[in-house]
Enzyme design. Structure first.
Site, PDB file in Angstrom:
ATOM      1  CE1 TYR A 146      -3.815  -2.304   0.670  1.00  0.00           C
ATOM      2  CE2 TYR A 146      -2.176  -3.364   2.017  1.00  0.00           C
ATOM      3  CZ  TYR A 146      -3.465  -3.444   1.478  1.00  0.00           C
ATOM      4  OH  TYR A 146      -4.615  -4.775   1.458  1.00  0.00           O
ATOM      5  CE  LYS A 177      -5.075  -7.257  -0.272  1.00  0.00           C
ATOM      6  NZ  LYS A 177      -5.597  -7.737   1.108  1.00  0.00           N
TER       7      LYS A 177
END
Length: 255
Positions: A146, A177
């Site tokens: 992130y 991811k």
């Protein structure tokens, strides 16, 4: 000779090279909210629905994950709680060897960039160590990445998402991811990272049908799958939600 990592990757990815992963590691961060108070029931339904893999912490791996053949188990090595300030910055709470002892098919770590220069450097150093351990053990590594920060424009945010994903792939991630970078940047994300990329489900906002349509578009533009949490374990029909997303990822007819 076939390496152990290659064998285990085949448990995570279908013959089409795609994967539906369900993440329930939120229980450490938020407690039993949103359907996770009955972890054994949730994990049983995830397996019933046909997920390719499930992301769990070591406690759930030991006590709640069904013993079965169909759904791979990914033990999450990173954690923090919302009881502390800066809960989005994770620390190591498990190691690859312990995950293997629990029967893990893979491990995952969480890396948030933008928490501060010292925090970013520490996260990169720890990721490099985990990646080396995974290579030694023949264990696939999923990295959840992130990019924190308030970006002024969507292209700036998308650039940060793609850079974060590329950074962890460079340091040894076997699957990456990321957050959804925005519809117009999905193809660029998929093309910029040479390992499979799965898109996070994000907050359970908006309608289910709109989310399914967005997921279908992302798969069509080249990402390798989805890694979904709250939209699944918060559903009144967890198995049905998993089966629907499986049909999106693998192009199957939902039952």
């Amino acid at each position: 000779m076939i390496h152990g990592k290659e064998r285990r990757m085949r448990r995570l990815l279908g013959a089409d090279g795609r994967s539906l992963l369900i993440a329930v590691d939120h229980a450490l961060t938020t407690g039993g909210a949103g359907g996770l108070s009955r972890m054994s029931d949730v994990l049983g339904a995830v397996v019933e629905g046909g997920a390719d893999g499930v992301v769990v912490h070591r406690g759930s791996a030991a006590h709640s994950m069904p013993t079965q053949r169909g759904t791979a188990m990914i033990v999450h090595l990173s954690g923090n709680t919302r009881l502390s300030p800066g809960g989005e910055l994770k620390t190591r709470v498990c190691d690859p060897e312990s995950a293997v002892a629990l029967g893990a098919d893979a491990v995952s770590v969480h890396v948030t960039f933008g928490g501060g220069s010292q925090e970013d450097r520490a996260a990169l150093a720890d990721l490099a160590k985990v990646a080396a351990d995974c290579d030694r053990l023949g264990l696939p590594l999923l990295v959840m990445t992130y990019a924190a920060g308030n970006y002024e424009t969507e292209p700036q945010r998308a650039e940060a998402v793609i850079h974060a994903g590329r950074a962890v792939a460079e340091l040894g991630a076997d699957i990456v991811k990321t957050a959804h970078p925005g519809d117009e940047f999905i193809a660029e994300l998929a093309a910029s990272i040479e390992v499979p990329v799965v898109i996070a489900g994000g907050e359970a906002e908006g309608s289910w049908d709109a989310y399914v349509a967005s997921a279908k578009d992302a798969i069509g533009q080249g990402v390798a799958g989805l890694c979904v949490g709250r939209r699944v374990f918060g559903s009144p029909d967890v198995a049905g939600a998993v089966a629907r997303l499986r049909s999106v990822v693998h192009g199957e007819q939902a039952s």
